[in-house]
Write an enzyme that holds these catalytic residues in place. Structure first.
Site, PDB file in Angstrom:
ATOM      1  N   ARG A  38       0.832  -1.201   0.000  1.00  0.00           N
ATOM      2  CA  ARG A  38       0.000   0.000   0.000  1.00  0.00           C
ATOM      3  C   ARG A  38       0.869   1.254   0.000  1.00  0.00           C
ATOM      4  NH1 ARG A  38      -3.083  -1.575   3.886  1.00  0.00           N
ATOM      5  NH2 ARG A  38      -1.984  -0.539   5.553  1.00  0.00           N
ATOM      6  N   GLY A  43       7.054   0.640   5.350  1.00  0.00           N
ATOM      7  CA  GLY A  43       7.851  -0.320   4.576  1.00  0.00           C
ATOM      8  C   GLY A  43       7.751  -0.093   3.084  1.00  0.00           C
ATOM      9  N   CYS A  44       6.535   0.157   2.604  1.00  0.00           N
ATOM     10  CA  CYS A  44       6.333   0.361   1.168  1.00  0.00           C
ATOM     11  C   CYS A  44       6.978   1.662   0.700  1.00  0.00           C
ATOM     12  CB  CYS A  44       4.844   0.344   0.839  1.00  0.00           C
ATOM     13  SG  CYS A  44       4.081  -1.264   1.162  1.00  0.00           S
ATOM     14  N   THR A  45       6.927   2.682   1.555  1.00  0.00           N
ATOM     15  CA  THR A  45       7.578   3.950   1.219  1.00  0.00           C
ATOM     16  C   THR A  45       9.084   3.752   1.112  1.00  0.00           C
ATOM     17  OG1 THR A  45       5.823   5.207   2.313  1.00  0.00           O
ATOM     18  CG2 THR A  45       7.924   6.342   1.955  1.00  0.00           C
ATOM     19  N   ALA A  48       9.882   1.820  -2.169  1.00  0.00           N
ATOM     20  CA  ALA A  48       9.728   2.628  -3.382  1.00  0.00           C
ATOM     21  C   ALA A  48      10.825   3.687  -3.487  1.00  0.00           C
ATOM     22  CB  ALA A  48       8.344   3.276  -3.404  1.00  0.00           C
TER      23      ALA A  48
END
Length: 159
Positions: A38, A43-45, A48
């Site tokens: 998401r 973590g996703c930030t 990316a």
């Protein structure tokens, strides 16, 4: 689950600017396709941002990088702009691409079964064949690991 040697499933998804991106547009070029849970989560930030920071290194190898999540184009655009993310982010609201790549699985949380995305990355060669299928990866440091795998793959191609 997909594995090395399998043909990469075709996809057609809009990016943050609502331009349609298809696997066929990358024929003749290696591709890293990373699936993340998401937009705007820690973590996703981090993942990316790390892929964005290494985007020039991937480009020097002739490798394109795309991120995919179930968020919509507007959320992707906000996420990209907020964090300075340069890799293209694809929206898979219908979860068609996620299903095709086998990154969804049912998980029980507090007695409720939810369909969750497993953080995964695929390295796809110029002919559209999966060379590496990495399921259940961690977010931090993963982009560097994928860069190293892509470099090794390219060396093998050149020998």
């Amino acid at each position: 689950m997909l594995k090395a040697g399998d043909p990469a499933p075709d996809f057609s998804n809009p990016d943050a600017d609502m331009n349609i991106v298809e696997l066929s547009g990358f024929r003749g070029r290696d591709l890293v396709l990373f699936f993340y849970v998401r937009d705007d989560t820690p973590g996703c930030t981090a993942e990316a941002i790390e892929f964005s920071e290494l985007e020039d290194d991937f480009a020097k190898l002739g490798v394109s990088v795309l991120g995919v999540s179930r968020d919509d184009c507007i959320k992707h655009g906000e996420f990209r702009d907020k964090h300075g993310i340069s890799v293209r982010l694809l929206a898979d609201k219908e979860q068609t691409t996620c299903r095709a790549y086998g990154v969804l699985q049912d998980k029980e949380v507090d007695g409720i079964v939810r369909n969750s995305l497993v953080r995964s990355t695929f390295i796809i060669d110029k002919q559209g064949i999966i060379r590496h299928a990495l399921y259940g990866v961690s977010s931090r440091g993963h982009a560097e690991e994928v860069l190293q795998l892509a470099a090794l793959m390219r060396k093998g191609e050149l020998n």
